[in-house]
Design an enzyme around this catalytic site. Structure first.
Site, PDB file in Angstrom:
ATOM      1  N   TYR A 105       4.230  -6.343  17.293  1.00  0.00           N
ATOM      2  CA  TYR A 105       4.426  -5.508  16.099  1.00  0.00           C
ATOM      3  C   TYR A 105       5.279  -4.277  16.440  1.00  0.00           C
ATOM      4  O   TYR A 105       6.318  -4.023  15.809  1.00  0.00           O
ATOM      5  CB  TYR A 105       3.075  -5.090  15.510  1.00  0.00           C
ATOM      6  N   THR A 128       6.669   3.053  13.067  1.00  0.00           N
ATOM      7  CA  THR A 128       5.251   3.190  13.430  1.00  0.00           C
ATOM      8  C   THR A 128       5.041   3.898  14.759  1.00  0.00           C
ATOM      9  O   THR A 128       5.904   3.812  15.664  1.00  0.00           O
ATOM     10  CB  THR A 128       4.627   1.784  13.514  1.00  0.00           C
ATOM     11  N   ASN A 135       9.865 -11.906  10.023  1.00  0.00           N
ATOM     12  CA  ASN A 135       9.748 -11.040   8.840  1.00  0.00           C
ATOM     13  C   ASN A 135      10.251  -9.624   9.102  1.00  0.00           C
ATOM     14  O   ASN A 135      10.945  -9.036   8.278  1.00  0.00           O
ATOM     15  CB  ASN A 135       8.299 -10.968   8.352  1.00  0.00           C
ATOM     16  N   ALA A 152       8.679  -3.413   3.463  1.00  0.00           N
ATOM     17  CA  ALA A 152       8.132  -4.777   3.524  1.00  0.00           C
ATOM     18  C   ALA A 152       8.049  -5.254   4.967  1.00  0.00           C
ATOM     19  O   ALA A 152       9.082  -5.474   5.601  1.00  0.00           O
ATOM     20  CB  ALA A 152       9.020  -5.716   2.715  1.00  0.00           C
ATOM     21  N   ASP A 184       9.769  -7.379  -4.072  1.00  0.00           N
ATOM     22  CA  ASP A 184       8.564  -7.695  -3.298  1.00  0.00           C
ATOM     23  C   ASP A 184       8.251  -9.178  -3.508  1.00  0.00           C
ATOM     24  O   ASP A 184       8.390  -9.694  -4.622  1.00  0.00           O
ATOM     25  CB  ASP A 184       7.384  -6.836  -3.774  1.00  0.00           C
ATOM     26  N   GLY A 218      -5.173  -4.260  22.757  1.00  0.00           N
ATOM     27  CA  GLY A 218      -3.949  -3.624  22.269  1.00  0.00           C
ATOM     28  C   GLY A 218      -4.139  -2.222  21.706  1.00  0.00           C
ATOM     29  O   GLY A 218      -3.181  -1.620  21.228  1.00  0.00           O
ATOM     30  N   TYR A 254       0.826  -1.214   0.000  1.00  0.00           N
ATOM     31  CA  TYR A 254       0.000   0.000   0.000  1.00  0.00           C
ATOM     32  C   TYR A 254       0.862   1.268   0.000  1.00  0.00           C
ATOM     33  O   TYR A 254       0.810   2.074  -0.925  1.00  0.00           O
ATOM     34  CB  TYR A 254      -0.937  -0.068   1.210  1.00  0.00           C
ATOM     35  N   ILE A 255       1.679   1.432   1.019  1.00  0.00           N
ATOM     36  CA  ILE A 255       2.447   2.676   1.117  1.00  0.00           C
ATOM     37  C   ILE A 255       3.605   2.658   0.116  1.00  0.00           C
ATOM     38  O   ILE A 255       3.879   3.649  -0.570  1.00  0.00           O
ATOM     39  CB  ILE A 255       2.922   2.907   2.571  1.00  0.00           C
ATOM     40  N   PHE A 305     -15.038  -0.556  17.913  1.00  0.00           N
ATOM     41  CA  PHE A 305     -14.392  -1.333  18.972  1.00  0.00           C
ATOM     42  C   PHE A 305     -14.175  -0.489  20.228  1.00  0.00           C
ATOM     43  O   PHE A 305     -13.132   0.121  20.400  1.00  0.00           O
ATOM     44  CB  PHE A 305     -13.042  -1.871  18.488  1.00  0.00           C
TER      45      PHE A 305
HETATM   46  N1  UDP Z   1     -11.634   0.341  14.527  1.00  0.00           N
HETATM   47  C1  UDP Z   1     -12.988   0.076  14.747  1.00  0.00           C
HETATM   48  N2  UDP Z   1     -13.623  -0.799  13.910  1.00  0.00           N
HETATM   49  C2  UDP Z   1     -12.999  -1.418  12.867  1.00  0.00           C
HETATM   50  C3  UDP Z   1     -11.617  -1.135  12.645  1.00  0.00           C
HETATM   51  C4  UDP Z   1     -10.970  -0.267  13.499  1.00  0.00           C
HETATM   52  O1  UDP Z   1     -13.590   0.626  15.681  1.00  0.00           O
HETATM   53  O2  UDP Z   1     -13.633  -2.216  12.162  1.00  0.00           O
HETATM   54  C5  UDP Z   1     -10.930   1.289  15.410  1.00  0.00           C
HETATM   55  C6  UDP Z   1      -9.721   0.687  16.110  1.00  0.00           C
HETATM   56  O3  UDP Z   1     -10.112   0.090  17.320  1.00  0.00           O
HETATM   57  C7  UDP Z   1      -8.829   1.909  16.293  1.00  0.00           C
HETATM   58  C8  UDP Z   1      -9.153   2.801  15.095  1.00  0.00           C
HETATM   59  O4  UDP Z   1     -10.404   2.315  14.593  1.00  0.00           O
HETATM   60  O5  UDP Z   1      -9.206   2.614  17.451  1.00  0.00           O
HETATM   61  C9  UDP Z   1      -8.120   2.698  13.993  1.00  0.00           C
HETATM   62  O6  UDP Z   1      -7.864   1.312  13.742  1.00  0.00           O
HETATM   63  P1  UDP Z   1      -7.041   0.803  12.506  1.00  0.00           P
HETATM   64  O7  UDP Z   1      -7.052  -0.702  12.538  1.00  0.00           O
HETATM   65  O8  UDP Z   1      -7.527   1.469  11.262  1.00  0.00           O
HETATM   66  O9  UDP Z   1      -5.556   1.358  12.749  1.00  0.00           O
HETATM   67  P2  UDP Z   1      -4.545   1.182  14.011  1.00  0.00           P
HETATM   68  O10 UDP Z   1      -4.762   2.425  14.843  1.00  0.00           O
HETATM   69  O11 UDP Z   1      -4.843  -0.091  14.717  1.00  0.00           O
HETATM   70  O12 UDP Z   1      -3.215   1.183  13.339  1.00  0.00           O
END
Ligand code: UDP
Length: 325
Positions: free
Chosen positions: A139, A115, A90, A72, A29, A283, A10-11, A206
């Site tokens: 990660y 990150t 990886n 990667a 890749d 997490g 993607y990036i 979430f």
């Molecule tokens: N999130 C959500 N529902 C989803 C996917 C993500 O509520 O189906 C929330 C997730 O809990 C986080 C935010 O959206 O708070 C961004 O999540 P994403 O996976 O896009 O990126 P991350 O911050 O994990 O890198």
């Protein structure tokens, strides 16, 4: 010539599309998660694994490579908790092989995709690069380990590197020729847009009991084209000798909650979402928002695109539909 490892992802694919305008590019890749069709045709392409030293040695012998940009990696927090071996293999061991081959061939310039997950759960409104790095999942730890390896390699082997700590990459190229195509998709913005296109029955939010104004998590969304531009500035600073090594955050400096992102998607697309509120995802820190002042002062970079533009570009890409590998 510049070697872009993971240039079909993607990036990486967005960076390649910008970089081919000014440089000769070769992409390595293994297409485990990337797509050949996302790689700009002006770049050379080698299908192979960055953990395979023979492949790397051949690449460095065949092409006059002056710098390596390394995209990667596996990048899903949840998966890293389930399969830490995969992440350390990886993201750490294979990167070590890449660095080893670079050193063997006298290639000294390296740009590394890191990150916000290296910070863990920071206790500040705006995260700068001085914040302690205390990752809370494999990660984030795998990326931090590579950062530490780079620092040691800089001292021992005169490696010059720039570490770029991305916050939440999103959006698609303005042409809509390339964009985000993960399978399975786990990221918030593509999930919302897929739902609004009728490809998912609903969106799950979430967690609604975080210590944030509306109870949902806050993130800093950064356009993938802004990320690509930052990489090119960092590369030029390394190649000109203006920079030896540095670590920079890449974010917008603005936080949006999950609810605000959904609202913005509804506004941009003119469609209404079906939302289900569920438990927290393990997490997830409540709030991750960057200050990118350092890279602004040192390299003149700042984010140009805001959340609406990010979503509008992603919407154009998703509406078009991604076909094939
Ligand atoms: N999130 C959500 N529902 C989803 C996917 C993500 O509520 O189906 C929330 C997730 O809990 C986080 C935010 O959206 O708070 C961004 O999540 P994403 O996976 O896009 O990126 P991350 O911050 O994990 O890198």
């Amino acid at each position: 010539m510049i070697l872009v490892v993971g240039g079909a992802g993607y990036i990486g694919s967005h960076l390649v599309k910008e970089l081919v305008e000014t440089k000769e590019v070769v992409v390595l890749d293994n297409l485990s998660t990337g797509h050949r069709s996302l790689v700009d045709r002006r770049a050379h392409f080698v299908e192979g694994d960055l953990g395979d030293k023979a492949v790397l040695d051949k690449l460095f012998s065949n092409y006059p490579i002056e710098a390596v940009m390394h995209f990667a990696a596996n990048s899903l927090v949840g998966e890293s908790v389930q399969h830490p071996y995969k992440y350390y293999q990886n993201n750490v061991a294979n990167t070590l092989t890449l660095l080893h081959s670079m050193i063997d061939h006298g290639v000294k310039n390296f740009i590394f995709s890191s990150t916000a997950a290296t910070y863990g759960i920071p206790n500040v409104e705006l995260i700068d690069e001085q914040q302690p790095t205390q990752p809370i999942n494999p990660y984030g730890r795998s990326k931090l380990m590579v950062e530490q390896i780079l620092s040691d390699f800089a001292d021992a082997y005169d490696l010059h590197y720039v570490v770029l700590r991305y916050f939440n990459a999103a959006g698609a190229h303005e042409s809509a020729e390339i964009g985000e195509a993960h399978d399975p998709e786990t990221h918030l913005i593509p999930i919302i847009l897929q739902h609004l296109l009728g490809q998912r029955p609903k969106i799950s939010v979430f967690g609604t009991d975080y210590d944030t104004p509306d109870g949902t998590c806050i993130r800093d969304y950064i356009h993938v084209t802004d990320l690509a531009r930052a990489h090119i500035l960092a590369l030029n600073a390394l190649l000109s000798g203006e920079k030896k090594s540095a670590t920079y955050n890449l974010g917008n400096g603005k936080g949006y909650s999950v609810k605000e992102v959904i609202d913005t998607c509804e506004r941009v697309t003119g469609r209404k979402a079906v939302i289900e509120y569920t438990d927290r995802r393990p997490g997830d820190p409540a709030r991750l928002v960057a200050t990118s002042e350092k890279i602004y002062h040192e390299l003149g970079w700042k984010a140009e695109y805001g959340l609406e533009e990010i979503i509008a570009s992603a919407w154009k890409w998703h509406k078009k539909g991604f076909i094939g590998k």
